[in-house]
Enzyme design. Structure first.
Site, PDB file in Angstrom:
ATOM      1  N   GLY A 110       0.852  -1.183   0.074  1.00 49.85           N
ATOM      2  CA  GLY A 110      -0.122   0.078  -0.144  1.00 49.85           C
ATOM      3  C   GLY A 110       0.666   1.242   0.163  1.00 49.85           C
ATOM      4  O   GLY A 110       0.474   2.169  -0.543  1.00 49.85           O
ATOM      5  N   LYS A 157      -0.978 -18.898  -6.269  1.00 53.45           N
ATOM      6  CA  LYS A 157      -0.526 -18.315  -7.701  1.00 53.45           C
ATOM      7  C   LYS A 157      -0.657 -19.130  -8.924  1.00 53.45           C
ATOM      8  O   LYS A 157      -1.297 -18.692  -9.861  1.00 53.45           O
ATOM      9  CB  LYS A 157       1.034 -17.743  -7.399  1.00 53.45           C
ATOM     10  CG  LYS A 157       0.958 -16.626  -6.475  1.00 53.45           C
ATOM     11  CD  LYS A 157       2.612 -16.458  -6.313  1.00 53.45           C
ATOM     12  CE  LYS A 157       2.992 -15.270  -5.276  1.00 53.45           C
ATOM     13  NZ  LYS A 157       4.217 -15.547  -4.641  1.00 53.45           N
ATOM     14  N   GLY A 202       7.755  -7.334  -3.209  1.00 54.33           N
ATOM     15  CA  GLY A 202       8.437  -6.149  -2.709  1.00 54.33           C
ATOM     16  C   GLY A 202       7.724  -4.964  -2.876  1.00 54.33           C
ATOM     17  O   GLY A 202       6.718  -5.058  -3.796  1.00 54.33           O
TER      18      GLY A 202
END
Lengths: 436, 436
Positions: free
Chosen positions: A15, A205, A302
């Site tokens: 965020g 995923k 990241g």
């Protein structure tokens, strides 16, 4: 043109990165999108922390429902994670006719079918590029760039933590425990690393990629998961001697009997480009009937790489904001009425090659016995090496098999383990040539 | 819904592949696109050959203008190549309000600015994924997936012929001439290979990528081109000894002084993933401020991989056929009024590291003289190796420099070549660390 108002839910690592990218690259982004994209509102339990990230001009609240209910918010960005409050927020946002961008792989892999069905009803977009492989734009590649293809299989290094640990184990001969401690020290692994090292994260995923590649519903519960915590650096080094690297791969493949959906440590030939993806990086190799093999590589996690994917989705949605839903790219790549309920293959029905390491007590007879057992199960051998000495109790036989059904190799392993000349359990790793 | 009618202009290798993919994957494609995409009309000088590829139900003509003028054709696919008739056809198609998909890199790189301006006026799409790196979806990645980023530089292996030749030269120690003959025998190189081995083809592709990455007009005429035909296998082998691979790279970089736009053989560290892209394969490495480095790899040419890109563009256009042009992704990634006329740096202003190979007649004094000259031009040395023997006339000094402006290294080379202790011209290759 009126700016697009973004409501950011969750101002943690990703965020904060999203707020940074939206501000820092505001000009570049609006030159592309054709209008200003403005961070309008942010929700975080710790509002002070949120305020530090988003600056003074953004409305900061501690209750994210204020965002999904706010009439001036155009696009809701869900970066809270998990499947409790995040799920409620996403459903409420859809109900309110808002477009959603999310990085939440667990939410999409476990509740995607319901989410996309509701979004379809309401004519809104739910975009999730950031949910798979961070800054690597694999969702758009599968959904749009490869739309001409029959996708045959996908093999992905899609968990940076596990790949970092495996890289350390290979390069330094470190044990799993030491490599994990190292990863934790560097911030590449959580205090509780289970989710990453046992394959759950990769499974989420992989489930998402399989769904949009093959046009099937999300079915994470049927994904086979095997992690790297039991992996010995000895096997990594034997594999290397044989010309292979060990990677935690997510593999999904279309076969005549159903869809393979599996995450496990895998030997792959060292000459393959994907075998040379090291450290925390991610890479996804996709094999298609027309494009052939294509590979996508980059940072899988990241703050900024993931934010890059979040903001790319925001730009995509912005372009289509007032468009007829007919012009949307289908949320799951295939049209909603075109999903097929292909069966997911149970792991014992999967065909693979295998690496077997067998602890021998009595070398004289052991190889003859093992080869007899394998022959009985019609398993042919690609390579055999013998390691260590029988005298110091460290004699081992390493075998690479040709392709065989997993239930057959398991049957043979049981028989091998029952031999008097063999001690302890047989180490079994899967091996994939990734020929394309 | 009414099927989309495709008009295929040019039924050669890629055109035939496009017909194959549209037919073979018709079901998969319509499950994604939401409507049938039908090859309606095909034009080829040899109509019989076209007929073999497209089957009996397609209208075959020998004059492609019949396609661009046909009222029932929705999307025109230009696979003729070149910039004469193909250019006239594309302009005419746009004038007639038809969307265009093309694989013509030369046309886009040399006439793109005018083509996109006209398409913009008419509200039609001109899509060109197939023009760069065949089946590798780099255009969509740059235009959409990385839209959140400030793109810093792109380094691409974007000519498969040259990469095949360089791979052969390294792996087999072959000369350029022998490797080229081998490539020609295998169909990887044309009878006249100039376009591929001298960098023109890579320059076209690089020009296109630079334009959409940085939001600048196409300006192929300012692209620096240097091919591999003068490259000696000796330099490839010295480079390898020093830990580098030699690749024909297309490089474009944003600097404070302007945009670098250059194609030339380049030393890159062997540990980089892109250094391990071999044979006819293509790969593009993109470095961005948020996503960091991402790499895209696959087949850069061939009937089916290129057709994969052509048909992906057709599907994209299909989704937007009736949409307001406001919802189109901008043709050149940035909004048409947002292009910037950034200067392209002349090659002598570019900063790079260099590999220099110097033929020494008198070894005693030569190294002292060379290092003095480099020091005078403030060029610092990263590594020096001496090769061969002065006695058999094969003494050579190989120097790797740190980063320096090209005009300065050229100045130093002139001085070195003027030394009595040096014979013949200095071999100079550029070197890039590709740190990201």
């Amino acid at each position: 043109m009126k700016p697009i108002n973004i409501g950011l839910m969750g101002v943690g690592t990703v965020g904060g990165g999203t707020a940074t990218v939206l501000k820092r690259n505001a000009e570049e982004i609006s030159r592309r999108a054709g209008r200003r994209i403005r961070l309008f509102m942010a929700a975080n339990r710790d509002t002070e922390r949120a305020r530090e990230h988003v600056g003074p001009e953004v409305i900061v609240v501690d209750d994210a429902f204020q965002i999904v209910n706010h009439p001036e918010v155009d696009i809701v960005v869900e970066l809270i994670g998990g499947t409790t409050i995040a799920r409620d927020l996403v459903f409420k946002a859809i109900e309110n006719g808002k477009h959603v961008v999310t990085a939440n792989k667990k939410l999409i892999a476990e509740f995607g079918n319901e989410i996309f069905a509701r979004a379809q009803e309401k004519g809104v977009i739910v975009a999730f590029e950031a949910a798979v492989a961070g800054g690597v734009p694999i969702i758009k590649a599968l959904r749009e760039s490869l739309a001409a293809n029959r996708i045959e299989w996908i093999a992905g290094i899609i968990n940076g933590t596990a790949n970092y640990i495996l890289t350390e184990m290979r390069e330094k001969g470190a044990s799993f425990a030491d490599a994990l401690a190292d990863a934790q020290r560097l911030g590449y692994a959580e205090a509780d690393p289970t989710f990453d090292v046992e394959g759950h994260d990769a499974g989420h995923k992989l489930t998402i990629m399989a769904s949009i590649a093959f046009g099937i519903p999300m079915q994470f519960s049927k994904c086979y998961l095997e992690g790297i915590s039991q992996l010995s650096s000895k096997d990594i080094s034997y594999a290397e001697e044989l010309g292979y690297r060990v990677k935690l791969l997510g593999l999904t493949r279309r076969t005549d009997d159903g869809i393979e959906l599996r995450v496990h440590p895998t030997l792959i030939p060292e000459g393959r480009l994907i075998a040379n993806v090291n450290g925390v990086k991610n890479a996804v190799l996709v094999n298609c009937d027309a494009a052939g093999p294509t590979l996508y590589y980059g940072a899988g996690a990241g703050a900024l790489p993931t934010a890059s994917a979040v903001v790319a989705d925001i730009v995509d949605v912005t372009r289509l904001l007032a468009a007829d839903p007919e012009h949307h790219v289908p949320l799951m790549a295939f049209q909603p009425d075109q999903l097929r309920d292909l069966p997911i293959l149970p792991i014992d029905q999967v065909v693979s090659s295998y690496y077997l390491r067998i602890q021998a007590i009595d070398r004289a007879g052991v190889l003859a016995n093992i080869t007899r057992i394998l022959a009985e199960d019609a398993i042919s051998i690609e390579a055999v090496i013998q390691k260590g000495s029988i005298h110091d109790g460290a004699a081992e036989v390493v075998i690479l098999t040709h392709r065989v059904k997993e239930m057959d190799v398991n049957h043979a392993i049981e028989a091998i383990e029952a031999l008097d000349s063999v001690a302890g359990p047989v180490v079994r790793l899967r091996m994939e040539e990734l020929n394309a």
